[in-house]
Design a protein around this motif. Structure first.
Motif, PDB file in Angstrom:
ATOM      1  N   GLU A   3       0.842  -1.199   0.000  1.00 62.32           N
ATOM      2  CA  GLU A   3       0.000   0.000   0.000  1.00 62.32           C
ATOM      3  C   GLU A   3       0.877   1.249   0.000  1.00 62.32           C
ATOM      4  O   GLU A   3       1.876   1.335   0.714  1.00 62.32           O
ATOM      5  CB  GLU A   3      -0.917  -0.004   1.212  1.00 62.32           C
ATOM      6  CG  GLU A   3      -1.914   1.112   1.182  1.00 62.32           C
ATOM      7  CD  GLU A   3      -2.969   0.991   2.262  1.00 62.32           C
ATOM      8  OE1 GLU A   3      -3.989   1.677   2.147  1.00 62.32           O
ATOM      9  OE2 GLU A   3      -2.775   0.221   3.215  1.00 62.32           O
ATOM     10  N   TYR A   4       0.489   2.205  -0.828  1.00 55.76           N
ATOM     11  CA  TYR A   4       1.235   3.455  -0.959  1.00 55.76           C
ATOM     12  C   TYR A   4       0.262   4.594  -0.766  1.00 55.76           C
ATOM     13  O   TYR A   4      -0.708   4.719  -1.502  1.00 55.76           O
ATOM     14  CB  TYR A   4       1.881   3.520  -2.353  1.00 55.76           C
ATOM     15  CG  TYR A   4       2.622   4.807  -2.630  1.00 55.76           C
ATOM     16  CD1 TYR A   4       3.831   5.085  -2.009  1.00 55.76           C
ATOM     17  CD2 TYR A   4       2.100   5.739  -3.515  1.00 55.76           C
ATOM     18  CE1 TYR A   4       4.507   6.263  -2.263  1.00 55.76           C
ATOM     19  CE2 TYR A   4       2.774   6.922  -3.774  1.00 55.76           C
ATOM     20  CZ  TYR A   4       3.981   7.180  -3.148  1.00 55.76           C
ATOM     21  OH  TYR A   4       4.643   8.343  -3.408  1.00 55.76           O
ATOM     22  N   LEU A  13       3.861  12.123  -7.200  1.00 53.31           N
ATOM     23  CA  LEU A  13       5.288  12.057  -6.943  1.00 53.31           C
ATOM     24  C   LEU A  13       6.085  12.490  -8.172  1.00 53.31           C
ATOM     25  O   LEU A  13       7.040  13.257  -8.083  1.00 53.31           O
ATOM     26  CB  LEU A  13       5.633  10.616  -6.554  1.00 53.31           C
ATOM     27  CG  LEU A  13       7.085  10.209  -6.448  1.00 53.31           C
ATOM     28  CD1 LEU A  13       7.760  10.948  -5.309  1.00 53.31           C
ATOM     29  CD2 LEU A  13       7.177   8.700  -6.234  1.00 53.31           C
ATOM     30  N   CYS A  14       5.655  12.041  -9.358  1.00 57.92           N
ATOM     31  CA  CYS A  14       6.383  12.326 -10.605  1.00 57.92           C
ATOM     32  C   CYS A  14       5.975  13.649 -11.242  1.00 57.92           C
ATOM     33  O   CYS A  14       6.506  14.029 -12.283  1.00 57.92           O
ATOM     34  CB  CYS A  14       6.195  11.188 -11.603  1.00 57.92           C
ATOM     35  SG  CYS A  14       4.517  10.998 -12.214  1.00 57.92           S
ATOM     36  N   GLY A  15       5.031  14.371 -10.642  1.00 61.62           N
ATOM     37  CA  GLY A  15       4.640  15.676 -11.159  1.00 61.62           C
ATOM     38  C   GLY A  15       3.374  15.684 -11.990  1.00 61.62           C
ATOM     39  O   GLY A  15       2.974  16.710 -12.514  1.00 61.62           O
ATOM     40  N   HIS A  44      -2.465   0.246  -9.483  1.00 60.03           N
ATOM     41  CA  HIS A  44      -1.124   0.438 -10.034  1.00 60.03           C
ATOM     42  C   HIS A  44      -0.155  -0.415  -9.210  1.00 60.03           C
ATOM     43  O   HIS A  44       0.559   0.104  -8.359  1.00 60.03           O
ATOM     44  CB  HIS A  44      -0.724   1.913  -9.966  1.00 60.03           C
ATOM     45  CG  HIS A  44      -1.679   2.817 -10.672  1.00 60.03           C
ATOM     46  ND1 HIS A  44      -1.673   2.982 -12.031  1.00 60.03           N
ATOM     47  CD2 HIS A  44      -2.684   3.587 -10.203  1.00 60.03           C
ATOM     48  CE1 HIS A  44      -2.625   3.834 -12.376  1.00 60.03           C
ATOM     49  NE2 HIS A  44      -3.256   4.202 -11.283  1.00 60.03           N
ATOM     50  N   PRO A  45      -0.144  -1.727  -9.461  1.00 65.36           N
ATOM     51  CA  PRO A  45       0.647  -2.618  -8.615  1.00 65.36           C
ATOM     52  C   PRO A  45       2.157  -2.388  -8.681  1.00 65.36           C
ATOM     53  O   PRO A  45       2.884  -2.803  -7.798  1.00 65.36           O
ATOM     54  CB  PRO A  45       0.282  -4.013  -9.104  1.00 65.36           C
ATOM     55  CG  PRO A  45      -0.332  -3.827 -10.433  1.00 65.36           C
ATOM     56  CD  PRO A  45      -0.895  -2.445 -10.484  1.00 65.36           C
ATOM     57  N   SER A  46       2.629  -1.724  -9.724  1.00 64.45           N
ATOM     58  CA  SER A  46       4.051  -1.383  -9.778  1.00 64.45           C
ATOM     59  C   SER A  46       4.190   0.014 -10.370  1.00 64.45           C
ATOM     60  O   SER A  46       3.477   0.393 -11.291  1.00 64.45           O
ATOM     61  CB  SER A  46       4.816  -2.406 -10.617  1.00 64.45           C
ATOM     62  OG  SER A  46       4.405  -2.352 -11.961  1.00 64.45           O
ATOM     63  N   CYS A  47       5.082   0.770  -9.820  1.00 63.94           N
ATOM     64  CA  CYS A  47       5.347   2.111 -10.317  1.00 63.94           C
ATOM     65  C   CYS A  47       6.845   2.361 -10.152  1.00 63.94           C
ATOM     66  O   CYS A  47       7.355   2.366  -9.026  1.00 63.94           O
ATOM     67  CB  CYS A  47       4.539   3.156  -9.547  1.00 63.94           C
ATOM     68  SG  CYS A  47       4.952   4.852 -10.023  1.00 63.94           S
ATOM     69  N   ILE A  50       7.727   5.328  -7.819  1.00 63.16           N
ATOM     70  CA  ILE A  50       7.603   5.046  -6.390  1.00 63.16           C
ATOM     71  C   ILE A  50       8.787   4.206  -5.915  1.00 63.16           C
ATOM     72  O   ILE A  50       9.377   4.479  -4.867  1.00 63.16           O
ATOM     73  CB  ILE A  50       6.265   4.340  -6.067  1.00 63.16           C
ATOM     74  CG1 ILE A  50       5.111   5.306  -6.324  1.00 63.16           C
ATOM     75  CG2 ILE A  50       6.249   3.827  -4.634  1.00 63.16           C
ATOM     76  CD1 ILE A  50       3.744   4.661  -6.269  1.00 63.16           C
ATOM     77  N   THR A  51       9.170   3.218  -6.704  1.00 64.93           N
ATOM     78  CA  THR A  51      10.327   2.391  -6.369  1.00 64.93           C
ATOM     79  C   THR A  51      11.584   3.248  -6.271  1.00 64.93           C
ATOM     80  O   THR A  51      12.371   3.115  -5.335  1.00 64.93           O
ATOM     81  CB  THR A  51      10.515   1.283  -7.434  1.00 64.93           C
ATOM     82  OG1 THR A  51       9.331   0.491  -7.477  1.00 64.93           O
ATOM     83  CG2 THR A  51      11.710   0.401  -7.120  1.00 64.93           C
ATOM     84  N   CYS A  52      11.746   4.161  -7.213  1.00 62.43           N
ATOM     85  CA  CYS A  52      12.893   5.074  -7.205  1.00 62.43           C
ATOM     86  C   CYS A  52      12.853   5.961  -5.957  1.00 62.43           C
ATOM     87  O   CYS A  52      13.877   6.163  -5.293  1.00 62.43           O
ATOM     88  CB  CYS A  52      12.889   5.921  -8.476  1.00 62.43           C
ATOM     89  SG  CYS A  52      14.303   7.024  -8.622  1.00 62.43           S
ATOM     90  N   SER A  53      11.691   6.467  -5.614  1.00 63.88           N
ATOM     91  CA  SER A  53      11.548   7.314  -4.424  1.00 63.88           C
ATOM     92  C   SER A  53      11.975   6.556  -3.166  1.00 63.88           C
ATOM     93  O   SER A  53      12.660   7.109  -2.309  1.00 63.88           O
ATOM     94  CB  SER A  53      10.104   7.795  -4.291  1.00 63.88           C
ATOM     95  OG  SER A  53       9.901   8.418  -3.050  1.00 63.88           O
ATOM     96  N   LYS A  54      11.563   5.313  -3.074  1.00 65.26           N
ATOM     97  CA  LYS A  54      11.923   4.511  -1.897  1.00 65.26           C
ATOM     98  C   LYS A  54      13.448   4.349  -1.794  1.00 65.26           C
ATOM     99  O   LYS A  54      13.995   4.347  -0.706  1.00 65.26           O
ATOM    100  CB  LYS A  54      11.230   3.161  -1.947  1.00 65.26           C
ATOM    101  CG  LYS A  54       9.723   3.277  -1.709  1.00 65.26           C
ATOM    102  CD  LYS A  54       9.076   1.919  -1.636  1.00 65.26           C
ATOM    103  CE  LYS A  54       7.588   2.018  -1.487  1.00 65.26           C
ATOM    104  NZ  LYS A  54       7.130   2.752  -0.329  1.00 65.26           N
ATOM    105  N   LYS A  55      14.112   4.251  -2.939  1.00 73.30           N
ATOM    106  CA  LYS A  55      15.576   4.122  -2.946  1.00 73.30           C
ATOM    107  C   LYS A  55      16.270   5.436  -2.588  1.00 73.30           C
ATOM    108  O   LYS A  55      17.441   5.441  -2.244  1.00 73.30           O
ATOM    109  CB  LYS A  55      16.052   3.672  -4.332  1.00 73.30           C
ATOM    110  CG  LYS A  55      15.684   2.251  -4.667  1.00 73.30           C
ATOM    111  CD  LYS A  55      16.156   1.893  -6.063  1.00 73.30           C
ATOM    112  CE  LYS A  55      15.701   0.500  -6.441  1.00 73.30           C
ATOM    113  NZ  LYS A  55      16.061   0.166  -7.822  1.00 73.30           N
TER     114      LYS A  55
END
Length: 141
Positions: A3-4, A13-15, A44-47, A50-55
């Protein structure tokens, strides 16, 4: 993806201006809740963003990342026909220059204007007219 959630899902997040997006303004099962809105992770099970933000420390907006602008924003794809992506870099710059609260207030005004058009002038066939072509005009107000 787990969950996000985000406090303000109408500016992603991406604008992307989610509140002005055709999928956000639609009704029914295909309606998107906005970036980090209710059940976003189910639609949106993958983004990659969002993955980049977490990193990069869970930044709330890409423009807050120490690596901004990264290649995603230095070399945006000109092939993306999704009209709401056309002003992402300019919109993030407005948020940088004027502050996120000011940009959110401006976006809220645009969303209200678009929703007014849809509510009062949609005869069942005009939503696409208001949401898609008008977004370019609304985004510049």
């Amino acid at each position: 993806m787990k969950e996000y959630k985000r406090e303000y899902p109408l500016f992603s997040l991406c604008g992307l201006n989610c509140g002005l997006c055709p999928r956000y303004q639609s009704e029914g099962t295909s309606r998107c809740p906005g970036c980090g809105g209710k059940d976003f992770h189910l639609q949106h099970p993958s983004c990659a963003v969002i993955t980049c933000s977490k990193k990069h420390g869970d930044v709330e907006y890409c423009f807050l990342c120490k690596n901004y602008p990264c290649n995603r924003y230095k070399c945006p794809s000109e092939k993306d026909s999704f009209i709401t992506y056309r002003n992402v870099i300019n919109d993030m710059q407005k948020a940088i220059d004027n502050g996120i609260e000011q940009y959110q207030a401006e976006l809220n005004e645009k969303i209200l204007f678009l929703e007014y058009l849809i509510s009062n002038f949609n005869d069942g066939r005009k939503k696409t007219f208001f949401v898609l072509p008008s977004i370019s005009w609304i985004l510049r107000i």
